[in-house]
Scaffold this active site. Structure first.
Site, PDB file in Angstrom:
ATOM      1  N   ASN A 117      12.727 -18.499  -3.282  1.00  0.00           N
ATOM      2  CA  ASN A 117      12.836 -18.853  -4.711  1.00  0.00           C
ATOM      3  C   ASN A 117      13.959 -19.850  -5.011  1.00  0.00           C
ATOM      4  OD1 ASN A 117      11.812 -15.569  -5.957  1.00  0.00           O
ATOM      5  ND2 ASN A 117      10.610 -17.414  -5.659  1.00  0.00           N
TER       6      ASN A 117
ATOM      7  N   ASP B 134       4.673 -10.844 -10.258  1.00  0.00           N
ATOM      8  CA  ASP B 134       4.230 -12.235 -10.319  1.00  0.00           C
ATOM      9  C   ASP B 134       3.556 -12.539 -11.653  1.00  0.00           C
ATOM     10  OD1 ASP B 134       3.926 -14.752  -9.344  1.00  0.00           O
ATOM     11  OD2 ASP B 134       2.326 -14.258  -7.938  1.00  0.00           O
TER      12      ASP B 134
HETATM   13  C1  FPP Z   1       7.594 -14.371 -10.347  1.00  0.00           C
HETATM   14  O1  FPP Z   1       6.831 -14.933 -11.407  1.00  0.00           O
HETATM   15  C2  FPP Z   1       8.825 -13.775 -10.893  1.00  0.00           C
HETATM   16  C3  FPP Z   1      10.092 -14.016 -10.430  1.00  0.00           C
HETATM   17  C4  FPP Z   1      10.392 -14.892  -9.298  1.00  0.00           C
HETATM   18  C5  FPP Z   1      11.280 -13.390 -11.103  1.00  0.00           C
HETATM   19  C6  FPP Z   1      11.140 -11.922 -11.345  1.00  0.00           C
HETATM   20  C7  FPP Z   1      12.318 -11.417 -12.086  1.00  0.00           C
HETATM   21  C8  FPP Z   1      12.263 -10.591 -13.161  1.00  0.00           C
HETATM   22  C9  FPP Z   1      10.989 -10.047 -13.690  1.00  0.00           C
HETATM   23  C10 FPP Z   1      13.519 -10.132 -13.806  1.00  0.00           C
HETATM   24  C11 FPP Z   1      13.950  -8.814 -13.215  1.00  0.00           C
HETATM   25  C12 FPP Z   1      15.271  -8.394 -13.686  1.00  0.00           C
HETATM   26  C13 FPP Z   1      16.158  -7.657 -12.957  1.00  0.00           C
HETATM   27  C14 FPP Z   1      17.448  -7.286 -13.544  1.00  0.00           C
HETATM   28  C15 FPP Z   1      15.922  -7.220 -11.582  1.00  0.00           C
HETATM   29  P1  FPP Z   1       6.583 -16.491 -11.379  1.00  0.00           P
HETATM   30  O2  FPP Z   1       7.725 -17.176 -12.037  1.00  0.00           O
HETATM   31  O3  FPP Z   1       6.325 -16.940  -9.979  1.00  0.00           O
HETATM   32  O4  FPP Z   1       5.296 -16.662 -12.241  1.00  0.00           O
HETATM   33  P2  FPP Z   1       4.156 -17.751 -12.036  1.00  0.00           P
HETATM   34  O5  FPP Z   1       3.520 -17.464 -10.696  1.00  0.00           O
HETATM   35  O6  FPP Z   1       3.228 -17.498 -13.172  1.00  0.00           O
HETATM   36  O7  FPP Z   1       4.802 -19.101 -12.090  1.00  0.00           O
END
Ligand code: FPP
Length: 252
Positions: free
Chosen positions: A78, A30
């Site tokens: 998501n 996150d």
């Molecule tokens: C949450 O942070 C993150 C995600 C929903 C996406 C996670 C994906 C990756 C790190 C890429 C992984 C790659 C592979 C190939 C598996 P957020 O967007 O909710 O952050 P925020 O809470 O600050 O908005």
């Protein structure tokens, strides 16, 4: 990876007991969006950096002798994000898989995707199928990626599969126990996580591995996922090793 880990952290730090490491670490990655915002960049830049972070954590698990890593890449919830961000993530997963597959094969990584994969774009599913088929005989680290994954959905689909077997006479109700139930989960054959790490400070499980997490130790850090490096992982493991795991029993 563009950034090499500090020399001292290429191997298991000396203060950690190699016999008491978690055998399976799960991560809720996150804070990508906030990380990007802090840098004045679009959210997708955070996801891109987050993918690099995940790659180094996988390598770190291998270097430090942790045999399984599971990452929550995309939840069933998501899909509610802006369409451009969802599309970016799907393309990112596909690109990273295509780019990294050769190396994962060489490094003996066994990759598995868990979740409702049928609803993913066809081109991503092809890469997923290829990566799982090409690494299925690997004996090294087990790398599981939860994509279009929801813990409740996983439990419901297991119930349906079991109910259908009962309905058709292949199973008796009395045969349903924890072991049989687990055989119908996406994670069938993978040991339960010992340690769940969640970055960016939220104290929630967010529908991740609900069944499997029953006795996992939970470690929450305010660090945003793109900044979760080996120093941070070391802290998480040191905290884990201070915990007393009793599994509902009293101290022996
Ligand atoms: C949450 O942070 C993150 C995600 C929903 C996406 C996670 C994906 C990756 C790190 C890429 C992984 C790659 C592979 C190939 C598996 P957020 O967007 O909710 O952050 P925020 O809470 O600050 O908005």
């Amino acid at each position: 990876m563009s950034v090499e880990p500090p020399v001292t952290l290429q191997q298991l730090p000396a203060d950690l007991d190699k016999n008491r490491l978690p055998k399976h670490v799960a991560v809720i990655m996150d804070g990508n969006g906030r990380w990007a915002k802090n840098q004045g960049k679009p959210r997708i830049v955070g996801h891109q950096k987050g993918a690099d972070t995940l790659k180094d954590l996988l390598r770190c698990c291998k270097d430090w002798g942790i045999p399984a890593l599971t990452a929550y890449a995309f939840s069933t919830e998501n899909w509610g994000r802006p369409r451009t961000e969802v599309q970016f993530l799907m393309t990112l997963f596909e690109r990273v898989l295509r780019r990294e597959l050769q190396e994962m094969k060489q490094e003996n990584v066994k990759i598995r995707f868990v979740g409702n994969l049928l609803d993913l774009p066809d081109s991503l599913r092809q890469e997923i199928d290829r990566s799982m088929a090409d690494t299925q005989d690997n004996q090294g680290i087990q790398f599981t990626v939860a994509t279009n994954y929801g813990g409740r959905h996983e439990i419901i689909q297991a119930c349906r599969a079991i109910a259908s077997k009962v309905e058709h006479g292949y199973l008796k109700t009395a045969q349903i126990d924890e072991e049989l139930f687990e055989q119908h989960l996406y994670t069938q054959g993978i040991p339960h996580p010992d340690l769940l790490i969640r970055t960016s400070g939220e104290m929630r499980i967010s529908n991740f591995l609900l069944w499997q997490m029953a006795y996992a130790e939970i470690y929450v850090t305010p660090t945003l996922w793109p900044d979760f490096n080996r120093v941070e992982f070391h802290k998480a493991l040191a905290t884990y090793q201070q915990r007393e795991r009793r599994f509902g029993k009293v101290q022996s």
